[in-house]
Design a protein around this motif. Sequence first.
Motif, PDB file in Angstrom:
ATOM      1  N   TYR A 109      -5.628  -5.118   5.524  1.00  0.00           N
ATOM      2  CA  TYR A 109      -6.922  -5.081   6.197  1.00  0.00           C
ATOM      3  C   TYR A 109      -7.016  -3.754   6.932  1.00  0.00           C
ATOM      4  O   TYR A 109      -6.294  -3.519   7.907  1.00  0.00           O
ATOM      5  N   LEU A 110      -7.882  -2.876   6.426  1.00  0.00           N
ATOM      6  CA  LEU A 110      -8.052  -1.557   7.022  1.00  0.00           C
ATOM      7  C   LEU A 110      -9.509  -1.338   7.405  1.00  0.00           C
ATOM      8  O   LEU A 110     -10.411  -1.800   6.694  1.00  0.00           O
ATOM      9  N   ALA A 122      -1.671   2.397   1.842  1.00  0.00           N
ATOM     10  CA  ALA A 122      -1.869   0.945   1.870  1.00  0.00           C
ATOM     11  C   ALA A 122      -1.822   0.379   0.457  1.00  0.00           C
ATOM     12  O   ALA A 122      -1.234  -0.681   0.220  1.00  0.00           O
ATOM     13  N   VAL A 123      -2.429   1.082  -0.484  1.00  0.00           N
ATOM     14  CA  VAL A 123      -2.403   0.651  -1.889  1.00  0.00           C
ATOM     15  C   VAL A 123      -0.959   0.564  -2.378  1.00  0.00           C
ATOM     16  O   VAL A 123      -0.556  -0.415  -3.017  1.00  0.00           O
ATOM     17  N   ARG A 124      -0.171   1.580  -2.051  1.00  0.00           N
ATOM     18  CA  ARG A 124       1.233   1.599  -2.504  1.00  0.00           C
ATOM     19  C   ARG A 124       2.033   0.466  -1.862  1.00  0.00           C
ATOM     20  O   ARG A 124       2.843  -0.191  -2.529  1.00  0.00           O
ATOM     21  N   GLN A 130       4.221  -5.979  -0.090  1.00  0.00           N
ATOM     22  CA  GLN A 130       4.231  -6.052   1.354  1.00  0.00           C
ATOM     23  C   GLN A 130       2.802  -6.177   1.876  1.00  0.00           C
ATOM     24  O   GLN A 130       1.840  -6.136   1.116  1.00  0.00           O
ATOM     25  N   SER A 131       2.654  -6.345   3.172  1.00  0.00           N
ATOM     26  CA  SER A 131       1.346  -6.452   3.795  1.00  0.00           C
ATOM     27  C   SER A 131       1.114  -5.252   4.688  1.00  0.00           C
ATOM     28  O   SER A 131       2.057  -4.642   5.197  1.00  0.00           O
ATOM     29  N   LEU A 132      -0.156  -4.912   4.872  1.00  0.00           N
ATOM     30  CA  LEU A 132      -0.475  -3.786   5.732  1.00  0.00           C
ATOM     31  C   LEU A 132      -1.767  -4.051   6.482  1.00  0.00           C
ATOM     32  O   LEU A 132      -2.796  -4.315   5.876  1.00  0.00           O
TER      33      LEU A 132
END
Length: 225
Positions: A109-110, A122-124, A130-132
């Motif tokens: 969630y950005l 974030a895509v990577r 993982q979560s970001l």
Amino acid sequence: MVAGQESEPIRVVVVDDQELFRRGLTMLLGVEPDIEVVGEAGDGAAAAELAASVAPDVVLLDVRMPKRSGLEACVEIKELVPTARIIMLTMSDEEGDLYDAVKNGASGYLLKDASIDEVAQAVRVVAEGQSLISPSMAVKLLDEFKEMSRSGRAEEVPGPRLTARELEVLRLVATGLANRDIAGQLFISENTVKNHVRNILEKLQLHSRMEAVMYAVREKILDLP
């Protein structure tokens, strides 16, 4: 990506009803050597159809869109393409939207004021499982979880008991640490951490690390004030 390692690019779909923002993001991500944008959509309904057609690794999905919201599309995309990771990229910093996004299966969630480098990273990160979530939103998310825990709004998630090591890993996941940092704190390998996280999600029948955080708050595994 490890230098010298052959790997397929991360296949991404960009979904936003603002054409200028969508096209700009598509162009900027297209410059990244390890990312390939395989489609665009302007609303939630088209997003689900597109995801089913191209089976992307990652979907960048706006929250507020016509025909079908990003939150609704998130659920449908996860049903159609369970392996797809979803990042909500939005102007909304409302705690409720963030909670619903995580509950519906989003891995990230950005806010739209994030830099292109932050979006690409974030895509990577989510492509690796993982979560970001941006730090400012992570604080709001924990506040929302604490409120749910106090009010009893959180849903029950039945599941077998976790081992002592799995509980240790879950506590560290819930603080926002990446696998590498967790490995350093517990003096184990990063692959071992990944295995523990996978086992935790399978045991609890959850879809993402952030859902595991919600479970940890509800079950009072986390000591939150």
